[in-house]
Motif scaffolding. Structure first.
Motif, PDB file in Angstrom:
ATOM      1  N   VAL A 186     -16.022  14.120   3.172  1.00 17.24           N
ATOM      2  CA  VAL A 186     -17.548  14.190   3.583  1.00 17.24           C
ATOM      3  C   VAL A 186     -17.703  15.004   4.763  1.00 17.24           C
ATOM      4  O   VAL A 186     -18.445  14.654   5.591  1.00 17.24           O
ATOM      5  CB  VAL A 186     -18.252  12.895   3.569  1.00 17.24           C
ATOM      6  CG1 VAL A 186     -18.571  12.149   2.350  1.00 17.24           C
ATOM      7  CG2 VAL A 186     -17.735  11.908   4.697  1.00 17.24           C
ATOM      8  N   ALA A 187     -16.611  15.814   5.051  1.00 17.23           N
ATOM      9  CA  ALA A 187     -16.591  16.559   6.239  1.00 17.23           C
ATOM     10  C   ALA A 187     -17.842  16.983   6.715  1.00 17.23           C
ATOM     11  O   ALA A 187     -18.660  17.626   6.048  1.00 17.23           O
ATOM     12  CB  ALA A 187     -15.511  17.824   6.146  1.00 17.23           C
ATOM     13  N   GLY A 188     -18.191  16.927   8.002  1.00 17.56           N
ATOM     14  CA  GLY A 188     -19.470  17.038   8.677  1.00 17.56           C
ATOM     15  C   GLY A 188     -20.009  15.658   8.965  1.00 17.56           C
ATOM     16  O   GLY A 188     -20.901  15.470  10.146  1.00 17.56           O
ATOM     17  N   HIS A 189     -19.972  14.722   8.127  1.00 18.23           N
ATOM     18  CA  HIS A 189     -20.585  13.296   8.477  1.00 18.23           C
ATOM     19  C   HIS A 189     -19.171  12.375   8.314  1.00 18.23           C
ATOM     20  O   HIS A 189     -19.452  11.155   7.955  1.00 18.23           O
ATOM     21  CB  HIS A 189     -21.417  12.901   7.221  1.00 18.23           C
ATOM     22  CG  HIS A 189     -22.837  13.709   7.537  1.00 18.23           C
ATOM     23  ND1 HIS A 189     -23.109  14.972   7.277  1.00 18.23           N
ATOM     24  CD2 HIS A 189     -23.822  13.007   8.046  1.00 18.23           C
ATOM     25  CE1 HIS A 189     -24.330  15.113   7.680  1.00 18.23           C
ATOM     26  NE2 HIS A 189     -24.990  14.052   8.052  1.00 18.23           N
ATOM     27  N   THR A 190     -18.016  12.592   8.500  1.00 16.58           N
ATOM     28  CA  THR A 190     -16.936  11.830   8.522  1.00 16.58           C
ATOM     29  C   THR A 190     -17.022  10.798   9.257  1.00 16.58           C
ATOM     30  O   THR A 190     -16.738   9.217   9.118  1.00 16.58           O
ATOM     31  CB  THR A 190     -15.672  12.422   8.908  1.00 16.58           C
ATOM     32  OG1 THR A 190     -15.378  13.650   7.765  1.00 16.58           O
ATOM     33  CG2 THR A 190     -14.120  11.576   8.670  1.00 16.58           C
ATOM     34  N   SER A 191     -17.630  10.742  10.641  1.00 14.04           N
ATOM     35  CA  SER A 191     -17.625   9.677  11.638  1.00 14.04           C
ATOM     36  C   SER A 191     -18.498   8.519  11.033  1.00 14.04           C
ATOM     37  O   SER A 191     -18.202   7.501  11.098  1.00 14.04           O
ATOM     38  CB  SER A 191     -18.284  10.277  12.862  1.00 14.04           C
ATOM     39  OG  SER A 191     -17.481  11.164  13.351  1.00 14.04           O
ATOM     40  N   ALA A 192     -19.674   9.058  10.363  1.00 14.79           N
ATOM     41  CA  ALA A 192     -20.674   8.026   9.886  1.00 14.79           C
ATOM     42  C   ALA A 192     -20.007   7.409   8.631  1.00 14.79           C
ATOM     43  O   ALA A 192     -20.268   6.004   8.575  1.00 14.79           O
ATOM     44  CB  ALA A 192     -21.936   8.819   9.330  1.00 14.79           C
ATOM     45  N   VAL A 193     -19.464   7.886   7.685  1.00 14.07           N
ATOM     46  CA  VAL A 193     -18.973   7.123   6.486  1.00 14.07           C
ATOM     47  C   VAL A 193     -17.818   6.096   7.117  1.00 14.07           C
ATOM     48  O   VAL A 193     -17.580   5.261   6.396  1.00 14.07           O
ATOM     49  CB  VAL A 193     -18.493   8.267   5.457  1.00 14.07           C
ATOM     50  CG1 VAL A 193     -17.839   7.643   4.326  1.00 14.07           C
ATOM     51  CG2 VAL A 193     -19.766   8.943   4.952  1.00 14.07           C
ATOM     52  N   ALA A 194     -16.856   6.910   7.799  1.00 14.94           N
ATOM     53  CA  ALA A 194     -15.661   6.069   8.171  1.00 14.94           C
ATOM     54  C   ALA A 194     -16.084   4.849   8.940  1.00 14.94           C
ATOM     55  O   ALA A 194     -15.309   3.825   9.082  1.00 14.94           O
ATOM     56  CB  ALA A 194     -14.641   7.010   9.055  1.00 14.94           C
ATOM     57  N   LYS A 195     -17.210   5.109   9.737  1.00 10.98           N
ATOM     58  CA  LYS A 195     -17.772   3.793  10.488  1.00 10.98           C
ATOM     59  C   LYS A 195     -18.168   2.616   9.421  1.00 10.98           C
ATOM     60  O   LYS A 195     -18.295   1.504   9.786  1.00 10.98           O
ATOM     61  CB  LYS A 195     -18.992   4.198  11.290  1.00 10.98           C
ATOM     62  CG  LYS A 195     -18.968   4.001  12.671  1.00 10.98           C
ATOM     63  CD  LYS A 195     -20.308   4.680  13.602  1.00 10.98           C
ATOM     64  CE  LYS A 195     -19.759   5.515  14.275  1.00 10.98           C
ATOM     65  NZ  LYS A 195     -20.820   6.256  14.992  1.00 10.98           N
ATOM     66  N   MET A 196     -18.437   3.042   8.163  1.00 15.32           N
ATOM     67  CA  MET A 196     -18.702   2.042   7.328  1.00 15.32           C
ATOM     68  C   MET A 196     -17.540   1.199   6.964  1.00 15.32           C
ATOM     69  O   MET A 196     -17.788   0.083   6.373  1.00 15.32           O
ATOM     70  CB  MET A 196     -19.086   2.396   5.793  1.00 15.32           C
ATOM     71  CG  MET A 196     -20.613   3.476   6.075  1.00 15.32           C
ATOM     72  SD  MET A 196     -20.662   4.259   4.486  1.00 15.32           S
ATOM     73  CE  MET A 196     -22.211   5.561   4.699  1.00 15.32           C
TER      74      MET A 196
END
Ligand SMILES: [Zn+2]
Lengths: 416, 95
Positions: free
Chosen positions: A235-245
């Protein structure tokens, strides 16, 4: 349906009324062997190679929006493998080789155009640096040649060779580099994956990653919970948000990069050219539009749009090598969100959580990597260990001091 | 375009500034250990929403300005001196 000259002729006679849709619109199953979060180029390529190379076909690609609506449709379509650090060189060269056979492999016209890429240099020290890069590439089996100003003048006569501040002293070229029709890459991989049984689920947002006993067991989505043996983020661009899950914190910042297309004009430039004294790259699409871009806007952003100062800066870079650009009108411009890692290199790796995999950190160079990224990620997911081509692209490299800092700028993503 | 209210110079265009990253990270004590220093150098919250950050007014007074800005909308909520604890709106956009 297999595409061929005959199928086009036959459909033409029937008024093009019989083309089937390229991929299904399935209802998600309760369980998959692998769930890929993100239906961009990398996620779709991963699904395709998992099915083709590893026989894993019970796969769902879950996409928040629609296929091809993210960065795979927002880049400047350039492909190349002119890197210098060994881990990068070999990985991107694998990608280049996959591009070269992709249309036959997918039975889909992705318009691979090996029109070459030329990196200009403007001073003696820069010539040395380019020669060093070219030598590193050739040692790794990648094509690279130095061009003299005389050779360049024949190849790209439109350039301003005698610019007072940035005279052009030559260029380093990779003749096998070029451009690929970006949207078609998403469609081709989606079709190829779907034909092998992969479920592409669009307009379905992953809201959480469920973890039990230190293992990922599925994802909560806007269409309910879906369980899986393995969950893979792309999900490059939103990796931080998804990894945070999944409780994972990363050396990644999201930044906006703008790109531009001019009105369509007659053939002006038949290769890809990059400016060496600033950040500017340009090619011409088959429709005639000049496609160009430059630096990141330079501040954290999830807005898919940039601001005027960077537009002006990019245009100035273009004017320095191609003054004729000043007479060409801008038709469209847009922004995409870049997953800026803290050394400029990507992640294709396992995480500390069982059955959870990470693909991200592509900075502004993800498009050219699409085939090799999918190929290596599929290997990593299927075998639960990296291929040697992506073994260096770990999260741990920062802690271990094994950064892959191709540009040598240190942990400041906004100036990568 | 961002309009940044420099505490020393007043409202100026973004073009006068150089962004300098996340202002919420603070340097750990010298003996804090490897993990804390690793986080300080490499790990970022990277929120989609309100973000406290540094902007260097290098085309003006050359002071560092602390800014609370929304990374999803580019709206600027507050600016201040480096020592200021600026209020950060609580609502965060969905990822
Ligand atoms: Zn100021």
């Amino acid at each position: 349906m297999r595409y061929s000259a005959f199928s086009i002729l036959w459909q033409g006679l029937k008024g093009h009324s019989g083309w089937p849709r390229m991929w299904r619109d399935p209802v998600p199953k309760d369980h998959y062997d692998v769930i890929i979060i993100g239906g961009g180029g990398h996620g779709l390529a991963t699904a395709y190679y998992l099915a083709k190379e590893h026989g894993v076909t019970n796969i769902a690609v879950i996409e928040k929006g629609w296929i091809g609506g993210g960065n795979v449709g927002r880049n400047t379509t350039i492909v190349r493998s002119n890197y210098m650090l060994p881990a990068n060189t070999h990985f991107y060269e694998k990608s280049m080789q996959l591009w070269e056979g992709l249309e036959q492999d997918l039975n889909f016209n992705v318009m691979v155009s090996q029109r070459g890429i030329i990196n200009l240099f403007h001073s003696d020290p820069q010539r040395d640096a380019m020669a060093r890069r070219g030598n590193a590439m050739r040692l790794a089996g990648v094509d690279a040649e130095m061009l003299t100003p005389a050779q360049l003048k024949k190849r790209v006569p439109i350039l301003d060779f005698d610019n007072a501040r940035f005279p052009i002293r030559g260029g380093l070229t990779q003749p096998r580099g070029g451009t690929v029709r970006h949207d078609a890459v998403a469609w081709g991989y989606a079709r190829g994956a779907d034909m092998r049984g992969v479920d592409i689920i669009q307009n379905c947002e992953v809201q959480d990653i469920r973890i039990e006993g230190g293992r990922a067991v599925g994802v909560e989505t806007s269409k309910g919970f879906i369980s899986a043996d393995k969950v893979a983020m792309a999900v490059a661009g939103h990796t931080s948000a998804v990894a945070k899950m999944a409780g994972i914190e990363l050396p990644v910042e999201s930044h906006v990069l703008q790109a531009f297309v001019s009105e369509g004009i007659k053939p002006l430039i038949d290769t890809v050219v990059t400016f060496g004294a600033g950040h500017f790259y340009i090619s011409q699409s088959d429709k005639g539009g000049l496609v160009y871009g430059g630096d990141l806007d330079g501040y954290n952003s999830y807005a898919q749009r940039g601001n005027m100062p960077m537009m002006e800066h990019v245009m100035a870079g273009g004017m320095a090598i191609m003054p004729t650009l000043g007479r060409v009108r801008l038709l469209r411009h847009w922004g995409g969100i870049m997953d800026m890692s803290f050394d400029g290199s990507p992640f294709i790796c396992k995480t500390g959580i069982g059955g959870l995999y990470l693909n991200g950190g592509w900075c502004y160079g993800g498009f050219k990597a699409t085939p090799a990224s999918g190929w290596c990620y599929a290997h990593t997911i299927a075998k639960d260990e990296p291929h040697k081509l992506n073994a260096a692209f770990t999260i741990e490299r920062f802690r271990e001091g094994r950064m892959l800092d191709e540009k040598g700028v240190g942990p400041n993503p906004w100036i990568q | 375009m961002h309009q940044i209210d420099c505490p020393w110079c007043g409202v100026r265009d973004e073009a006068e500034f150089q962004y300098q990253g996340d202002a919420s990270v603070t340097r750990p004590d010298p003996d804090a250990g490897e993990d804390d220093f690793f986080s300080y150098v490499y790990v970022r919250d990277n929120p989609k929403g309100w973000h406290t950050e540094w902007w260097h007014h290098n085309g003006g007074c050359r002071q560092w300005v602390k800014v609370v800005r929304n990374t999803a909308t580019h709206e600027i909520h507050a600016t201040g001196l480096p020592r200021d604890g600026l209020p950060v709106p609580q609502a965060r956009l969905k990822p």
